[in-house]
Scaffold this motif. Structure first.
Motif, PDB file in Angstrom:
ATOM      1  N   GLY A  27      50.218 -29.023  61.486  1.00  0.00           N
ATOM      2  CA  GLY A  27      49.384 -29.738  60.192  1.00  0.00           C
ATOM      3  C   GLY A  27      49.279 -28.900  59.181  1.00  0.00           C
ATOM      4  N   GLU A  28      50.388 -27.394  59.478  1.00  0.00           N
ATOM      5  CA  GLU A  28      49.711 -26.560  57.817  1.00  0.00           C
ATOM      6  C   GLU A  28      50.893 -26.744  57.533  1.00  0.00           C
ATOM      7  OE1 GLU A  28      46.708 -24.917  56.541  1.00  0.00           O
ATOM      8  OE2 GLU A  28      46.005 -26.689  57.411  1.00  0.00           O
ATOM      9  N   VAL A  29      51.216 -26.858  56.460  1.00  0.00           N
ATOM     10  CA  VAL A  29      52.872 -26.600  55.074  1.00  0.00           C
ATOM     11  C   VAL A  29      52.475 -24.901  55.601  1.00  0.00           C
ATOM     12  CG1 VAL A  29      53.713 -26.725  53.718  1.00  0.00           C
ATOM     13  CG2 VAL A  29      52.355 -28.305  54.422  1.00  0.00           C
ATOM     14  N   ILE A  30      54.131 -24.827  55.287  1.00  0.00           N
ATOM     15  CA  ILE A  30      54.543 -23.345  55.521  1.00  0.00           C
ATOM     16  C   ILE A  30      55.526 -23.474  54.499  1.00  0.00           C
ATOM     17  CG2 ILE A  30      56.099 -22.082  57.149  1.00  0.00           C
ATOM     18  CD1 ILE A  30      56.010 -23.532  59.259  1.00  0.00           C
ATOM     19  N   PRO A  31      54.856 -22.454  53.122  1.00  0.00           N
ATOM     20  CA  PRO A  31      55.672 -22.462  52.195  1.00  0.00           C
ATOM     21  C   PRO A  31      56.970 -21.985  52.068  1.00  0.00           C
ATOM     22  CG  PRO A  31      54.109 -20.695  51.823  1.00  0.00           C
ATOM     23  CD  PRO A  31      54.224 -21.458  53.424  1.00  0.00           C
ATOM     24  N   ASP A  32      58.168 -22.388  51.190  1.00  0.00           N
ATOM     25  CA  ASP A  32      59.226 -22.665  51.444  1.00  0.00           C
ATOM     26  C   ASP A  32      60.696 -21.275  52.440  1.00  0.00           C
ATOM     27  OD1 ASP A  32      61.432 -21.461  50.063  1.00  0.00           O
ATOM     28  OD2 ASP A  32      60.783 -18.882  48.870  1.00  0.00           O
ATOM     29  N   MET A  33      60.071 -22.968  53.387  1.00  0.00           N
ATOM     30  CA  MET A  33      60.227 -22.612  54.425  1.00  0.00           C
ATOM     31  C   MET A  33      62.060 -22.634  54.175  1.00  0.00           C
ATOM     32  SD  MET A  33      59.701 -22.698  57.322  1.00  0.00           S
ATOM     33  CE  MET A  33      61.059 -22.355  59.082  1.00  0.00           C
ATOM     34  N   ALA A  34      62.394 -22.971  53.289  1.00  0.00           N
ATOM     35  CA  ALA A  34      64.215 -22.619  53.112  1.00  0.00           C
ATOM     36  C   ALA A  34      64.415 -21.023  53.317  1.00  0.00           C
ATOM     37  CB  ALA A  34      64.770 -23.122  52.271  1.00  0.00           C
ATOM     38  N   SER A  35      63.045 -20.562  52.112  1.00  0.00           N
ATOM     39  CA  SER A  35      63.617 -18.689  52.125  1.00  0.00           C
ATOM     40  C   SER A  35      63.730 -17.769  53.077  1.00  0.00           C
ATOM     41  CB  SER A  35      63.231 -18.618  51.072  1.00  0.00           C
ATOM     42  OG  SER A  35      63.229 -18.898  49.981  1.00  0.00           O
ATOM     43  N   ILE A  36      62.729 -19.211  53.981  1.00  0.00           N
ATOM     44  CA  ILE A  36      62.658 -17.673  55.276  1.00  0.00           C
ATOM     45  C   ILE A  36      64.043 -17.507  56.355  1.00  0.00           C
ATOM     46  CG2 ILE A  36      60.824 -17.765  57.562  1.00  0.00           C
ATOM     47  CD1 ILE A  36      59.175 -19.127  55.387  1.00  0.00           C
ATOM     48  N   ALA A  37      64.141 -19.719  56.170  1.00  0.00           N
ATOM     49  CA  ALA A  37      65.447 -19.526  57.684  1.00  0.00           C
ATOM     50  C   ALA A  37      66.262 -18.532  56.494  1.00  0.00           C
ATOM     51  CB  ALA A  37      65.956 -20.708  57.393  1.00  0.00           C
ATOM     52  N   SER A  38      66.532 -18.514  55.179  1.00  0.00           N
ATOM     53  CA  SER A  38      67.809 -17.890  54.742  1.00  0.00           C
ATOM     54  C   SER A  38      67.572 -16.378  54.915  1.00  0.00           C
ATOM     55  CB  SER A  38      68.122 -17.238  52.795  1.00  0.00           C
ATOM     56  OG  SER A  38      68.830 -17.205  53.118  1.00  0.00           O
ATOM     57  N   LEU A  39      66.761 -16.085  55.160  1.00  0.00           N
ATOM     58  CA  LEU A  39      66.148 -14.320  55.236  1.00  0.00           C
ATOM     59  C   LEU A  39      66.477 -14.208  56.543  1.00  0.00           C
ATOM     60  CD1 LEU A  39      65.000 -11.131  55.368  1.00  0.00           C
ATOM     61  CD2 LEU A  39      62.747 -12.926  55.791  1.00  0.00           C
ATOM     62  N   VAL A  40      66.380 -14.701  57.885  1.00  0.00           N
ATOM     63  CA  VAL A  40      66.631 -14.846  59.416  1.00  0.00           C
ATOM     64  C   VAL A  40      68.544 -14.727  59.715  1.00  0.00           C
ATOM     65  CG1 VAL A  40      63.673 -14.830  60.098  1.00  0.00           C
ATOM     66  CG2 VAL A  40      65.064 -16.579  60.028  1.00  0.00           C
ATOM     67  N   ARG A  41      68.721 -16.150  59.022  1.00  0.00           N
ATOM     68  CA  ARG A  41      69.671 -15.835  59.693  1.00  0.00           C
ATOM     69  C   ARG A  41      70.683 -15.046  58.757  1.00  0.00           C
ATOM     70  NH1 ARG A  41      68.842 -21.683  57.791  1.00  0.00           N
ATOM     71  NH2 ARG A  41      69.467 -21.007  55.745  1.00  0.00           N
ATOM     72  N   GLU A  42      70.056 -14.358  57.443  1.00  0.00           N
ATOM     73  CA  GLU A  42      70.959 -12.899  56.590  1.00  0.00           C
ATOM     74  C   GLU A  42      70.621 -12.046  57.791  1.00  0.00           C
ATOM     75  OE1 GLU A  42      72.991 -11.230  53.744  1.00  0.00           O
ATOM     76  OE2 GLU A  42      73.476 -13.269  54.224  1.00  0.00           O
ATOM     77  N   ALA A  43      69.839 -11.990  58.607  1.00  0.00           N
ATOM     78  CA  ALA A  43      69.425 -10.680  59.046  1.00  0.00           C
ATOM     79  C   ALA A  43      69.915 -11.399  60.861  1.00  0.00           C
ATOM     80  CB  ALA A  43      67.601 -10.603  59.728  1.00  0.00           C
ATOM     81  N   HIS A  44      69.697 -11.842  61.267  1.00  0.00           N
ATOM     82  CA  HIS A  44      70.914 -11.990  61.970  1.00  0.00           C
ATOM     83  C   HIS A  44      72.340 -11.898  61.770  1.00  0.00           C
ATOM     84  CE1 HIS A  44      71.110 -13.872  66.704  1.00  0.00           C
ATOM     85  NE2 HIS A  44      72.132 -13.473  66.312  1.00  0.00           N
ATOM     86  N   ARG A  45      72.712 -11.932  60.658  1.00  0.00           N
ATOM     87  CA  ARG A  45      74.488 -11.650  60.740  1.00  0.00           C
ATOM     88  C   ARG A  45      74.329 -10.546  60.469  1.00  0.00           C
ATOM     89  NH1 ARG A  45      77.139 -10.508  56.538  1.00  0.00           N
ATOM     90  NH2 ARG A  45      75.696 -10.645  54.818  1.00  0.00           N
ATOM     91  N   LYS A  46      73.591 -10.063  59.807  1.00  0.00           N
ATOM     92  CA  LYS A  46      74.142  -8.613  59.406  1.00  0.00           C
ATOM     93  C   LYS A  46      73.903  -7.742  60.997  1.00  0.00           C
ATOM     94  CE  LYS A  46      73.149  -8.873  54.938  1.00  0.00           C
ATOM     95  NZ  LYS A  46      72.833  -7.784  53.183  1.00  0.00           N
ATOM     96  N   LEU A  47      72.127  -7.252  61.657  1.00  0.00           N
ATOM     97  CA  LEU A  47      71.875  -7.124  62.411  1.00  0.00           C
ATOM     98  C   LEU A  47      71.877  -7.076  64.283  1.00  0.00           C
ATOM     99  CD1 LEU A  47      67.721  -6.125  60.640  1.00  0.00           C
ATOM    100  CD2 LEU A  47      69.530  -4.954  60.819  1.00  0.00           C
ATOM    101  N   MET A  48      72.293  -8.176  64.537  1.00  0.00           N
ATOM    102  CA  MET A  48      72.590  -8.391  65.461  1.00  0.00           C
ATOM    103  C   MET A  48      74.056 -10.108  65.813  1.00  0.00           C
ATOM    104  SD  MET A  48      69.273  -9.252  67.489  1.00  0.00           S
ATOM    105  CE  MET A  48      68.261  -6.973  66.964  1.00  0.00           C
ATOM    106  N   PRO A  49      74.895  -9.426  64.905  1.00  0.00           N
ATOM    107  CA  PRO A  49      76.023 -10.961  64.994  1.00  0.00           C
ATOM    108  C   PRO A  49      76.937 -11.156  66.416  1.00  0.00           C
ATOM    109  CG  PRO A  49      76.737  -8.660  64.743  1.00  0.00           C
ATOM    110  CD  PRO A  49      75.435  -8.599  64.434  1.00  0.00           C
ATOM    111  N   GLY A  50      76.381 -10.187  67.463  1.00  0.00           N
ATOM    112  CA  GLY A  50      77.149 -10.839  68.278  1.00  0.00           C
ATOM    113  C   GLY A  50      76.054 -10.526  69.271  1.00  0.00           C
TER     114      GLY A  50
END
Length: 95
Positions: A27-50
């Protein structure tokens, strides 16, 4: 976004309080979830694309803001249900 359990994939593995300090999680609010999702998408794209599936651990700190902690390459395979035939065919096609 609010933290909540997902009964379809994690039944019996629900955590409602932090295991170390006992602070409520559910039930706790996760602040700025959009930025967190963007960070992990970018990490995945750069570090583990395959790699088709990665579980990213992220910390939200007062000192440094959002920090990427680690990548888990067997994320939720032991707690989740997934179509093994489809997943293994997908992984095999990448090799």
């Amino acid at each position: 976004a609010r933290a909540r359990r997902c009964p379809l994939f994690s039944e019996g593995h629900t955590v409602e309080v932090h295991p170390d300090c006992g602070a409520p999680v559910c039930g706790e609010v996760i602040p700025d979830m959009a930025s967190i999702a963007s960070l992990v998408r970018e990490a995945h794209r750069k570090l583990m694309p395959g790699v088709p599936l990665v579980g990213w651990d992220v910390a939200i700190t007062a000192e440094a803001g959002v920090c990427l902690l680690e990548a888990n390459l067997s994320c939720n395979f032991f707690r989740a249900s997934f179509d093994e035939r489809v997943y293994f065919a997908f992984a095999e096609a990448l090799l």
